[in-house]
Design a protein around this motif. Structure first.
Motif, PDB file in Angstrom:
ATOM      1  N   VAL A 144     136.868  86.964 105.712  1.00  0.00           N
ATOM      2  CA  VAL A 144     136.662  86.487 104.339  1.00  0.00           C
ATOM      3  C   VAL A 144     137.422  87.381 103.359  1.00  0.00           C
ATOM      4  N   ALA A 145     137.295  88.696 103.523  1.00  0.00           N
ATOM      5  CA  ALA A 145     138.004  89.617 102.651  1.00  0.00           C
ATOM      6  C   ALA A 145     139.515  89.430 102.760  1.00  0.00           C
ATOM      7  N   CYS A 146     139.989  89.185 103.977  1.00  0.00           N
ATOM      8  CA  CYS A 146     141.421  89.012 104.196  1.00  0.00           C
ATOM      9  C   CYS A 146     141.952  87.771 103.493  1.00  0.00           C
ATOM     10  N   VAL A 147     141.257  86.659 103.640  1.00  0.00           N
ATOM     11  CA  VAL A 147     141.760  85.422 103.040  1.00  0.00           C
ATOM     12  C   VAL A 147     141.697  85.486 101.522  1.00  0.00           C
ATOM     13  N   LEU A 148     140.693  86.150 100.968  1.00  0.00           N
ATOM     14  CA  LEU A 148     140.613  86.284  99.517  1.00  0.00           C
ATOM     15  C   LEU A 148     141.709  87.221  99.005  1.00  0.00           C
ATOM     16  N   ALA A 149     142.034  88.252  99.770  1.00  0.00           N
ATOM     17  CA  ALA A 149     143.137  89.130  99.388  1.00  0.00           C
ATOM     18  C   ALA A 149     144.465  88.392  99.435  1.00  0.00           C
ATOM     19  N   LEU A 150     144.663  87.573 100.468  1.00  0.00           N
ATOM     20  CA  LEU A 150     145.889  86.783 100.565  1.00  0.00           C
ATOM     21  C   LEU A 150     145.969  85.763  99.430  1.00  0.00           C
ATOM     22  N   GLY A 151     144.827  85.142  99.097  1.00  0.00           N
ATOM     23  CA  GLY A 151     144.811  84.202  97.990  1.00  0.00           C
ATOM     24  C   GLY A 151     145.138  84.878  96.674  1.00  0.00           C
ATOM     25  N   SER A 152     144.606  86.084  96.467  1.00  0.00           N
ATOM     26  CA  SER A 152     144.913  86.846  95.257  1.00  0.00           C
ATOM     27  C   SER A 152     146.393  87.212  95.208  1.00  0.00           C
ATOM     28  N   LEU A 153     146.966  87.505  96.364  1.00  0.00           N
ATOM     29  CA  LEU A 153     148.388  87.842  96.423  1.00  0.00           C
ATOM     30  C   LEU A 153     149.245  86.636  96.034  1.00  0.00           C
ATOM     31  N   ILE A 154     148.873  85.466  96.547  1.00  0.00           N
ATOM     32  CA  ILE A 154     149.603  84.249  96.177  1.00  0.00           C
ATOM     33  C   ILE A 154     149.529  84.019  94.675  1.00  0.00           C
ATOM     34  N   CYS A 155     148.360  84.217  94.108  1.00  0.00           N
ATOM     35  CA  CYS A 155     148.186  84.058  92.671  1.00  0.00           C
ATOM     36  C   CYS A 155     149.025  85.078  91.906  1.00  0.00           C
ATOM     37  N   ALA A 156     149.062  86.307  92.404  1.00  0.00           N
ATOM     38  CA  ALA A 156     149.806  87.361  91.719  1.00  0.00           C
ATOM     39  C   ALA A 156     151.302  87.071  91.699  1.00  0.00           C
ATOM     40  N   LEU A 157     151.815  86.502  92.776  1.00  0.00           N
ATOM     41  CA  LEU A 157     153.251  86.275  92.898  1.00  0.00           C
ATOM     42  C   LEU A 157     153.697  84.923  92.362  1.00  0.00           C
ATOM     43  N   SER A 158     152.753  84.059  92.000  1.00  0.00           N
ATOM     44  CA  SER A 158     153.093  82.707  91.542  1.00  0.00           C
ATOM     45  C   SER A 158     152.964  82.623  90.030  1.00  0.00           C
ATOM     46  N   ARG A 159     154.037  82.244  89.354  1.00  0.00           N
ATOM     47  CA  ARG A 159     154.025  82.186  87.896  1.00  0.00           C
ATOM     48  C   ARG A 159     153.363  80.919  87.375  1.00  0.00           C
ATOM     49  N   THR A 160     153.371  79.841  88.147  1.00  0.00           N
ATOM     50  CA  THR A 160     152.791  78.579  87.700  1.00  0.00           C
ATOM     51  C   THR A 160     151.890  78.012  88.785  1.00  0.00           C
ATOM     52  N   THR A 161     151.075  77.026  88.395  1.00  0.00           N
ATOM     53  CA  THR A 161     150.184  76.399  89.371  1.00  0.00           C
ATOM     54  C   THR A 161     150.965  75.623  90.429  1.00  0.00           C
ATOM     55  N   LYS A 162     152.106  75.061  90.047  1.00  0.00           N
ATOM     56  CA  LYS A 162     152.916  74.320  91.022  1.00  0.00           C
ATOM     57  C   LYS A 162     153.443  75.261  92.094  1.00  0.00           C
ATOM     58  N   ILE A 163     153.905  76.426  91.661  1.00  0.00           N
ATOM     59  CA  ILE A 163     154.392  77.411  92.634  1.00  0.00           C
ATOM     60  C   ILE A 163     153.241  77.882  93.516  1.00  0.00           C
ATOM     61  N   ALA A 164     152.077  78.132  92.913  1.00  0.00           N
ATOM     62  CA  ALA A 164     150.913  78.581  93.682  1.00  0.00           C
ATOM     63  C   ALA A 164     150.508  77.545  94.720  1.00  0.00           C
ATOM     64  N   ALA A 165     150.526  76.265  94.319  1.00  0.00           N
ATOM     65  CA  ALA A 165     150.152  75.197  95.250  1.00  0.00           C
ATOM     66  C   ALA A 165     151.160  75.084  96.395  1.00  0.00           C
ATOM     67  N   THR A 166     152.451  75.229  96.063  1.00  0.00           N
ATOM     68  CA  THR A 166     153.495  75.117  97.083  1.00  0.00           C
ATOM     69  C   THR A 166     153.422  76.279  98.074  1.00  0.00           C
ATOM     70  N   VAL A 167     153.373  77.499  97.538  1.00  0.00           N
ATOM     71  CA  VAL A 167     153.285  78.674  98.410  1.00  0.00           C
ATOM     72  C   VAL A 167     151.997  78.638  99.222  1.00  0.00           C
ATOM     73  N   GLY A 168     150.895  78.267  98.559  1.00  0.00           N
ATOM     74  CA  GLY A 168     149.615  78.186  99.248  1.00  0.00           C
ATOM     75  C   GLY A 168     149.646  77.200 100.406  1.00  0.00           C
ATOM     76  N   SER A 169     150.341  76.074 100.211  1.00  0.00           N
ATOM     77  CA  SER A 169     150.414  75.064 101.270  1.00  0.00           C
ATOM     78  C   SER A 169     151.208  75.572 102.469  1.00  0.00           C
ATOM     79  N   VAL A 170     152.318  76.268 102.200  1.00  0.00           N
ATOM     80  CA  VAL A 170     153.128  76.802 103.296  1.00  0.00           C
ATOM     81  C   VAL A 170     152.326  77.826 104.100  1.00  0.00           C
ATOM     82  N   VAL A 171     151.684  78.743 103.387  1.00  0.00           N
ATOM     83  CA  VAL A 171     150.871  79.762 104.066  1.00  0.00           C
ATOM     84  C   VAL A 171     149.686  79.118 104.759  1.00  0.00           C
TER      85      VAL A 171
END
Length: 262
Positions: free
Chosen positions: A163-190
C-alpha cells in the motif's frame, strides 16, 4: 520610507488541526460521491476473482503449482489489483487536477496547508485499498474455500508495504505530471505494466523462470511473491519485502523532491 508588511502569522495548532480535519471530511464526501472510483478500487477486484473462481479448472488442484489451485494464487493478485487501481489510476489525476486548477496554491494562504489535502487523499485511497483487500479475502474464503493467510502478521506487513509503495508511486506520477491528461496517460502506462508484474494475466508463480526472476525485482512482482508466501504460511522472504520497501523509499524521496504545489 516604505513600510514593511509583517509576515503572516503561523496558524494556531488547534486551528490548523481543525482545518485539516475539515479537509479530510470534505475529501471523504467527495471520494464517496465517485461511484466509478469506488467500483474499480473496492468492487472490481472481487468481481474479477469471482469470475475466475467460476472457471472449473481454476478450482482444481494442480501438481505444477505445488498442489494448489489457480484461484488460490489469484487472491493476492486481486488484492494487488485494488492497490494498483487506487494508487496509479485514481489518485494521480485528482491531485494533479487540484494543482492545475490552482486549488493547492490558494490553500497556501489559508490556515490549511496544501499538504493536508495531499495527506487526506493518501489516507482515503490507502483505506480503500485495505477495504478491498478485506473484501477479496472474505469472498475468496467463503465462495471458493481459499485458506486464510497462514502467516497473518507477515501477510499484513507485506500488504502495508505494498500500500505504501503504490501510494508513493502515485505521488511520484502526480509530482512529475504537469496536467491531468499527462497524469492519466503516465498512470495508464504504469498501471498496465504493474498489472502484468503483479500477475493479473499470468500468476508470477506460473511464469517462465527467466521472466519470473525479472518480475520479482519489480515492486508488485516482489509484493505478489511476499503475499503468496505469507498466504502459504511462510514468513515473506526478506528479499521481497526489502525490494518493496526500497521502491517505496525511492519513489517517496523523488516525489518529495519534485512535487510542486503550483
Amino acid at each position: 520610507m516604505a513600510t514593511a508588511h509583517p509576515a503572516p502569522a503561523a496558524p494556531h495548532p488547534a486551528t490548523a488541526s481543525g482545518a485539516t480535519l475539515a479537509v479530510l471530511k470534505s475529501e471523504t464526501r467527495l471520494f464517496l460521491r465517485e461511484p466509478g472510483s469506488l467500483f474499480w478500487i473496492v468492487i472490481f477486484p472481487t468481481v474479477l476473482l469471482t469470475i475466475l473462481g467460476l472457471v472449473p479448472s481454476f478450482r482444481e488442484h494442480d501438481d505444477g503449482l505445488g498442489g494448489r489451485r489457480v484461484i488460490d494464487l489469484y487472491v493476492p493478485v486481486a488484492v494487488l489489483l485494488a492497490l494498483i487501481m487506487s494508487g496509479l489510476q485514481a489518485m494521480p489525476p485528482v491531485l494533479t487536477g487540484y494543482r492545475e486548477r490552482g486549488i493547492l496554491r490558494r490553500m497556501s494562504t489559508t490556515p490549511v496547508r496544501p499538504s493536508a489535502l495531499l495527506g487526506a487523499q493518501i489516507a482515503l485511497h490507502g483505506a480503500a485499498c485495505l477495504v478491498s483487500a478485506l473484501l477479496v479475502t472474505v469472498v475468496g474464503r467463503i465462495a471458493f474455500g481459499v485458506r486464510l493467510p497462514g502467516q497473518a502478521l507477515g501477510y499484513l506487513l507485506a500488504l502495508l508495504l505494498a500500500v505504501a509503495c503504490v501510494l508513493a508511486l502515485g505521488s511520484l506520477i502526480c509530482a512529475l505530471s504537469r496536467t491531468t491528461k499527462i497524469a492519466a496517460t503516465v498512470g495508464s502506462v504504469v498501471y498496465f505494466s504493474m498489472m502484468f508484474t503483479a500477475g493479473v494475466w499470468v500468476p508470477v508463480q506460473a511464469m517462465p523462470d527467466a521472466l519470473r526472476r525479472i518480475v520479482q525485482v519489480t515492486p508488485f512482482g516482489a509484493a505478489s511473491q511476499a503475499l503468496d508466501q505469507a498466504a502459504r504460511g511462510d514468513w515473506p522472504g526478506w528479499a521481497y519485502l526489502g525490494a518493496v520497501a526500497a521502491w517505496t523509499a525511492v519513489a517517496a524521496w523523488v516525489a518529495n523532491r519534485t512535487f510542486r504545489w503550483q
